[in-house]
Design an enzyme around this catalytic site. Structure first.
Site, mmCIF file in Angstrom:
data_model
loop_
_atom_site.group_PDB
_atom_site.id
_atom_site.type_symbol
_atom_site.label_atom_id
_atom_site.label_comp_id
_atom_site.label_asym_id
_atom_site.label_seq_id
_atom_site.Cartn_x
_atom_site.Cartn_y
_atom_site.Cartn_z
ATOM 1 N N GLU A 91 0.840 -1.201 0.000
ATOM 2 C CA GLU A 91 0.000 0.000 0.000
ATOM 3 C C GLU A 91 0.874 1.249 0.000
ATOM 4 O OE1 GLU A 91 -3.560 -1.932 2.709
ATOM 5 O OE2 GLU A 91 -2.503 -0.172 3.429
ATOM 6 N N CYS A 115 2.787 -6.730 15.598
ATOM 7 C CA CYS A 115 2.085 -5.815 16.517
ATOM 8 C C CYS A 115 0.597 -6.185 16.536
ATOM 9 C CB CYS A 115 2.271 -4.362 16.084
ATOM 10 S SG CYS A 115 3.990 -3.865 16.038
ATOM 11 N N CYS A 356 -2.801 1.345 8.265
ATOM 12 C CA CYS A 356 -1.794 0.497 7.660
ATOM 13 C C CYS A 356 -2.279 -0.935 7.412
ATOM 14 C CB CYS A 356 -0.629 0.512 8.645
ATOM 15 S SG CYS A 356 0.749 -0.458 8.212
#
Ligand code: SF4
Length: 368
Positions: A91, A115, A356
């Site tokens: 992206e 994460c 994200c």
């Protein structure tokens, strides 16, 4: 497999063009189009049509192509889902702001960091991106801004920053840049040298890879460093960011403070404010209590920092919950009262899934 012309150096491009029976000057014309981000040969109007057709059969322009392009409702954010030559997807986001045109660049296809609040890591790490693949993301954005218009004067006669060129880079897209430090440095050197993007308009964001931060420090360019902190204690941070088991909070911050002192730059601290659902289905604070804010103050007091508070943008696969505006402001107030520069960063383009990794993940799921 088609040849990617952007990946050829000048003499290789000349040779390629001559092998097609064309004069050498065509290579220079093609290079100019490539450097402006032309996505295909049909735009290269100063080439004869039969050459454009031939190139279309045997070559590609850039090392990536647009699979999807989403525009936010305010037209200020454009998100691209891009496919690399081997089929991996990444992206890239173009943000038109009052201070310029900023591009959020991916440094890896996927991410190994795990994460717990992030969509980019859900499919694991596929591979590092090359210098060309990172640079080409800027060219995609540049083409979006300028297209085939050549003369800058035609584009922003009033100095309108919503047109014109890419002016800022944040390496904050998919991937951990400091797991790919050499290529990230190569990319930034090129962006500075070829697109004239000043070091002070470049930000690299890391989840806290200490040797990588030290390497950036040694590299010596006065860029901005952002640390994804997201928790004020080792115990809590290790729960949501596995990297904290390797590099503890204090080690990360010491390396980051050393960077900001060396370069006299304000250190960015990224802090996503997370909620959780309790057994009654009510939202409770996860890393956003008053005590967490006070602990964060202790860590950052007396340092030149800016804390970006990021209200969490929900990801279906992740079991966190968004917090109310009140909870976000309460957290911010404690930081501000203690003299810590703080701002709330609304996710730009939330309506197009600009957090994200969300678009890449959705596309991978849709393909199944
Ligand atoms: S937040 Fe950054 S480092 Fe963490 S998993 Fe996502 S992309 Fe990787």
């Amino acid at each position: 497999m088609k040849t990617i012309l952007f990946n050829l150096n000048d003499s290789e491009l000349e040779q390629f063009i001559q092998e097609l029976g064309q004069p050498r000057f065509r290579a220079k014309q093609i290079r100019e189009w490539l450097n402006r981000g032309a996505p295909d040969f049909s735009h290269m109007k100063n080439l004869p049509e039969d050459l454009r057709n031939k190139l279309n059969e045997v070559a590609e322009t850039l090392p990536l192509k647009i699979v999807k392009k989403l525009e936010s409702s305010d037209n200020q954010t454009t998100k691209f889902l891009l496919e690399l030559n081997d089929g991996e997807q990444i992206e890239c986001v173009l943000m038109r702001t009052t201070y310029g045109n900023s591009v959020c660049v991916s440094s890896q296809a996927g991410c190994a960091m795990g994460c717990r609040f992030c969509a980019s890591t859900l499919l694991g790490l596929k591979r590092n991106l090359t210098v060309n693949e990172m640079f080409a993301q800027l060219l995609v954005a540049q083409w979006e801004l300028r297209g085939d218009r050549l003369d800058k004067k035609d584009i922003h006669p009033n100095g309108d920053a919503n047109n014109g060129d890419v002016s800022h880079i944040v390496v904050m897209g998919t991937g951990e840049p400091l797991q790919n430090t050499e290529n990230v440095i190569g990319f930034l050197e090129r962006a500075n040298g070829e697109l004239n993007i000043s070091w002070r308009r470049i930000t690299v964001s890391t989840c806290g890879i200490v040797p990588g931060i030290n390497e950036l420090n040694k590299w010596g360019r006065p860029i901005n460093l952002a640390i994804s902190l997201h928790a004020p204690t080792d115990e809590l941070r290790s729960q949501i960011m596995p990297i904290n088991n390797k590099y503890k909070l204090h080690e990360v911050l010491d390396a980051a403070f050393a960077f900001s002192d060396t370069h006299n730059r304000q250190l960015m601290i990224e802090y996503i404010l997370l909620g959780k659902k309790d057994e009654n289905g009510d939202t409770v604070l996860y890393n956003a209590t008053n005590e967490h804010a006070e602990k964060l103050v202790e860590l950052l007091r007396d340092h030149n920092v800016m804390v970006n508070l990021i209200p969490w943008n929900s990801v279906d696969e992740r079991d966190f919950a968004s917090l109310s505006g009140n909870a976000v402001h309460r957290f911010q107030d404690i930081l501000i009262k203690n003299g810590i520069h703080t701002r709330i960063r609304r996710e730009r383009g939330a309506d197009i899934g600009s957090a994200c990794g969300q678009l890449r993940l959705k596309n991978a799921r849709d393909k199944k």
